[in-house]
Design an enzyme around this catalytic site. Structure first.
Site, PDB file in Angstrom:
ATOM      1  N   ARG A   9       0.803  -1.208   0.000  1.00  0.00           N
ATOM      2  CA  ARG A   9       0.000   0.000   0.000  1.00  0.00           C
ATOM      3  C   ARG A   9       0.841   1.266   0.000  1.00  0.00           C
ATOM      4  O   ARG A   9       0.296   2.368   0.042  1.00  0.00           O
ATOM      5  CB  ARG A   9      -0.802  -0.008   1.266  1.00  0.00           C
ATOM      6  CG  ARG A   9      -2.271   0.235   1.085  1.00  0.00           C
ATOM      7  CD  ARG A   9      -2.824  -0.180   2.407  1.00  0.00           C
ATOM      8  NE  ARG A   9      -4.077   0.301   2.756  1.00  0.00           N
ATOM      9  CZ  ARG A   9      -5.123  -0.518   2.904  1.00  0.00           C
ATOM     10  NH1 ARG A   9      -5.048  -1.776   2.570  1.00  0.00           N
ATOM     11  NH2 ARG A   9      -6.224  -0.035   3.356  1.00  0.00           N
ATOM     12  N   ARG A  38     -17.600  -2.446  10.801  1.00  0.00           N
ATOM     13  CA  ARG A  38     -16.237  -2.044  11.146  1.00  0.00           C
ATOM     14  C   ARG A  38     -16.225  -0.654  11.753  1.00  0.00           C
ATOM     15  O   ARG A  38     -16.966   0.215  11.315  1.00  0.00           O
ATOM     16  CB  ARG A  38     -15.368  -2.073   9.870  1.00  0.00           C
ATOM     17  CG  ARG A  38     -14.709  -3.417   9.655  1.00  0.00           C
ATOM     18  CD  ARG A  38     -14.083  -3.543   8.290  1.00  0.00           C
ATOM     19  NE  ARG A  38     -13.153  -2.467   7.932  1.00  0.00           N
ATOM     20  CZ  ARG A  38     -12.454  -2.447   6.816  1.00  0.00           C
ATOM     21  NH1 ARG A  38     -12.564  -3.447   5.946  1.00  0.00           N
ATOM     22  NH2 ARG A  38     -11.647  -1.443   6.552  1.00  0.00           N
ATOM     23  N   ARG A  58      -9.262   7.742   5.029  1.00  0.00           N
ATOM     24  CA  ARG A  58      -8.812   6.533   4.321  1.00  0.00           C
ATOM     25  C   ARG A  58      -8.603   6.839   2.844  1.00  0.00           C
ATOM     26  O   ARG A  58      -7.646   6.375   2.230  1.00  0.00           O
ATOM     27  CB  ARG A  58      -9.834   5.406   4.518  1.00  0.00           C
ATOM     28  CG  ARG A  58      -9.805   4.850   5.941  1.00  0.00           C
ATOM     29  CD  ARG A  58     -11.065   4.080   6.287  1.00  0.00           C
ATOM     30  NE  ARG A  58     -11.242   2.864   5.517  1.00  0.00           N
ATOM     31  CZ  ARG A  58     -12.396   2.181   5.461  1.00  0.00           C
ATOM     32  NH1 ARG A  58     -13.452   2.607   6.135  1.00  0.00           N
ATOM     33  NH2 ARG A  58     -12.469   1.095   4.739  1.00  0.00           N
TER      34      ARG A  58
HETATM   35  P1  AP5 Z   1      -8.460  -2.705   4.855  1.00  0.00           P
HETATM   36  O1  AP5 Z   1      -9.187  -3.675   5.673  1.00  0.00           O
HETATM   37  O2  AP5 Z   1      -7.570  -3.193   3.780  1.00  0.00           O
HETATM   38  O3  AP5 Z   1      -9.504  -1.653   4.322  1.00  0.00           O
HETATM   39  P2  AP5 Z   1      -9.579  -0.790   2.940  1.00  0.00           P
HETATM   40  O4  AP5 Z   1      -8.410  -0.796   2.085  1.00  0.00           O
HETATM   41  O5  AP5 Z   1     -10.035   0.525   3.383  1.00  0.00           O
HETATM   42  O6  AP5 Z   1     -10.532  -1.590   2.083  1.00  0.00           O
HETATM   43  P3  AP5 Z   1     -11.953  -2.116   2.441  1.00  0.00           P
HETATM   44  O7  AP5 Z   1     -11.835  -3.409   3.168  1.00  0.00           O
HETATM   45  O8  AP5 Z   1     -12.744  -1.028   3.097  1.00  0.00           O
HETATM   46  O9  AP5 Z   1     -12.548  -2.272   0.982  1.00  0.00           O
HETATM   47  P4  AP5 Z   1     -12.737  -3.533   0.037  1.00  0.00           P
HETATM   48  O10 AP5 Z   1     -12.170  -3.142  -1.285  1.00  0.00           O
HETATM   49  O11 AP5 Z   1     -12.233  -4.807   0.632  1.00  0.00           O
HETATM   50  O12 AP5 Z   1     -14.335  -3.540  -0.046  1.00  0.00           O
HETATM   51  P5  AP5 Z   1     -15.373  -4.745   0.079  1.00  0.00           P
HETATM   52  O13 AP5 Z   1     -15.103  -5.780  -0.943  1.00  0.00           O
HETATM   53  O14 AP5 Z   1     -15.498  -5.196   1.502  1.00  0.00           O
HETATM   54  O15 AP5 Z   1      -7.561  -1.790   5.803  1.00  0.00           O
HETATM   55  C1  AP5 Z   1      -8.059  -1.231   6.993  1.00  0.00           C
HETATM   56  C2  AP5 Z   1      -6.977  -0.432   7.709  1.00  0.00           C
HETATM   57  O16 AP5 Z   1      -5.889  -1.293   8.074  1.00  0.00           O
HETATM   58  C3  AP5 Z   1      -6.293   0.679   6.900  1.00  0.00           C
HETATM   59  O17 AP5 Z   1      -7.023   1.877   6.947  1.00  0.00           O
HETATM   60  C4  AP5 Z   1      -4.931   0.775   7.611  1.00  0.00           C
HETATM   61  O18 AP5 Z   1      -5.037   1.495   8.826  1.00  0.00           O
HETATM   62  C5  AP5 Z   1      -4.617  -0.669   7.926  1.00  0.00           C
HETATM   63  N1  AP5 Z   1      -3.864  -1.342   6.859  1.00  0.00           N
HETATM   64  C6  AP5 Z   1      -4.279  -2.412   6.117  1.00  0.00           C
HETATM   65  N2  AP5 Z   1      -3.345  -2.768   5.231  1.00  0.00           N
HETATM   66  C7  AP5 Z   1      -2.299  -1.908   5.386  1.00  0.00           C
HETATM   67  C8  AP5 Z   1      -1.040  -1.756   4.742  1.00  0.00           C
HETATM   68  N3  AP5 Z   1      -0.645  -2.573   3.746  1.00  0.00           N
HETATM   69  N4  AP5 Z   1      -0.234  -0.761   5.167  1.00  0.00           N
HETATM   70  C9  AP5 Z   1      -0.592   0.064   6.170  1.00  0.00           C
HETATM   71  N5  AP5 Z   1      -1.780  -0.015   6.816  1.00  0.00           N
HETATM   72  C10 AP5 Z   1      -2.631  -0.995   6.440  1.00  0.00           C
HETATM   73  O19 AP5 Z   1     -16.728  -3.984  -0.349  1.00  0.00           O
HETATM   74  C11 AP5 Z   1     -17.275  -2.934   0.415  1.00  0.00           C
HETATM   75  C12 AP5 Z   1     -18.816  -3.027   0.410  1.00  0.00           C
HETATM   76  O20 AP5 Z   1     -19.315  -2.865  -0.903  1.00  0.00           O
HETATM   77  C13 AP5 Z   1     -19.355  -4.379   0.902  1.00  0.00           C
HETATM   78  O21 AP5 Z   1     -20.498  -4.154   1.680  1.00  0.00           O
HETATM   79  C14 AP5 Z   1     -19.708  -5.143  -0.391  1.00  0.00           C
HETATM   80  O22 AP5 Z   1     -20.798  -6.013  -0.191  1.00  0.00           O
HETATM   81  C15 AP5 Z   1     -20.046  -4.004  -1.349  1.00  0.00           C
HETATM   82  N6  AP5 Z   1     -19.598  -4.296  -2.714  1.00  0.00           N
HETATM   83  C16 AP5 Z   1     -18.421  -4.890  -3.089  1.00  0.00           C
HETATM   84  N7  AP5 Z   1     -18.329  -4.966  -4.433  1.00  0.00           N
HETATM   85  C17 AP5 Z   1     -19.463  -4.400  -4.927  1.00  0.00           C
HETATM   86  C18 AP5 Z   1     -19.951  -4.168  -6.265  1.00  0.00           C
HETATM   87  N8  AP5 Z   1     -19.221  -4.551  -7.345  1.00  0.00           N
HETATM   88  N9  AP5 Z   1     -21.138  -3.542  -6.417  1.00  0.00           N
HETATM   89  C19 AP5 Z   1     -21.877  -3.140  -5.310  1.00  0.00           C
HETATM   90  N10 AP5 Z   1     -21.455  -3.355  -4.032  1.00  0.00           N
HETATM   91  C20 AP5 Z   1     -20.279  -3.967  -3.839  1.00  0.00           C
HETATM   92 ZN    ZN Z   2     -11.304  -5.288   2.478  1.00  0.00          ZN
END
Ligand code: AP5
Ligand code: ZN
Length: 214
Positions: free
Chosen positions: A88, A160, A171
């Site tokens: 990241r 979350r 974020r």
């Molecule tokens: P992390 O858990 O990785 O969160 P994020 O990157 O903010 O990503 P999300 O999990 O929120 O999004 P996603 O793309 O997985 O979405 P999802 O598929 O669930 O990180 C959290 C924290 O940890 C960071 O802020 C940081 O502090 C730390 N961290 C983690 N990794 C790090 C690193 N490498 N370095 C430093 N810090 C780090 O989908 C979201 C929603 O939308 C769901 O409800 C789903 O049902 C819906 N959805 C999904 N796809 C679709 C679609 N195509 N159409 C309609 N709805 C959809």
């Molecule tokens: Zn995720």
């Protein structure tokens, strides 16, 4: 195979991972999930990461590189992995390349979950998760059969702590400033594939499968 999933919060990384992981027998390594588990278990790592995560900022490169390095050594990961939410930062990408090189391998593809920021608030604030399996639901786009309950186990779903409109702003800021450059870094190596992440989940899966079979 080594795949990297890069994209903003809510772009669908965690939704696509379990499907692709099963189809290609890969290990799903999500730094966010691993960090949340550490926070819940109050391990020294979790205690260090908790506040930063709740603010929507990135935890230190050393911490995440350490957990990925550890996780990649598991025998169950020998067929390869999906790295969800890692690397990241460019520093994490450089470290990862070094680690893979030592193992005589390299990253095959980095999937860029391309989506407009304006769509993400609704996705994030409507998300419900089943923590132990990583299954993700959405009140509007993917509702569970019974509100607040996991379809498979019947266990309660949770939201979350960082899934608020307010924390999403930080974020997204971290994403644009620190994570976008990772795409430029891998573009130069010719391994980036762009995905239309605004499409419905099933269509996104087809796009991922196309990239992986090309
Ligand atoms: P992390 O858990 O990785 O969160 P994020 O990157 O903010 O990503 P999300 O999990 O929120 O999004 P996603 O793309 O997985 O979405 P999802 O598929 O669930 O990180 C959290 C924290 O940890 C960071 O802020 C940081 O502090 C730390 N961290 C983690 N990794 C790090 C690193 N490498 N370095 C430093 N810090 C780090 O989908 C979201 C929603 O939308 C769901 O409800 C789903 O049902 C819906 N959805 C999904 N796809 C679709 C679609 N195509 N159409 C309609 N709805 C959809
Ligand atoms: Zn995720």
């Amino acid at each position: 195979k080594v795949l990297g999933y890069n994209g903003p919060p809510g772009s669908g990384k965690g939704t696509q991972s379990p499907i692709i992981k099963d189809e290609y027998c890969l290990c799903h390594l999500a730094t966010g999930d691993m960090l949340r588990a550490a926070v819940a278990a109050k391990t020294p790592l979790g205690i260090k990461a908790k506040e930063t995560m709740e603010k929507g900022e990135l935890v230190s490169d050393d911490l995440v590189v350490g957990i990925i390095d550890e996780a990649m050594k598991k025998p169950s990961c020998q067929k390869g992995f999906i790295l969800d939410g890692f690397p990241r930062t460019v520093a994490q990408a450089e470290k990862l390349d070094e680690m893979l090189q030592k193992q005589g391998t390299k990253i095959d593809k980095v999937l860029d979950f391309a989506i407009d920021d304006s769509i993400l608030e609704e996705r994030i604030t409507g998300r419900w998760i089943h923590a132990s399996s990583g299954r993700t639901y959405h009140t509007k786009f993917a509702p569970p059969k019974v509100h607040g309950v996991d379809d498979v186990t019947g266990e309660p779903l949770m939201q979350r702590k960082d899934d608020t409109a307010e924390v999403l702003k930080s974020r997204l800021q971290a994403f644009h400033k620190q994570t976008k450059p990772v795409i430029d870094y891998y573009s130069k190596k010719g391994v980036v594939a762009m995905l239309p992440a605004e499409k419905p989940p099933k269509e996104v899966t087809v796009e991922v499968q196309k990239v992986l079979s090309s």
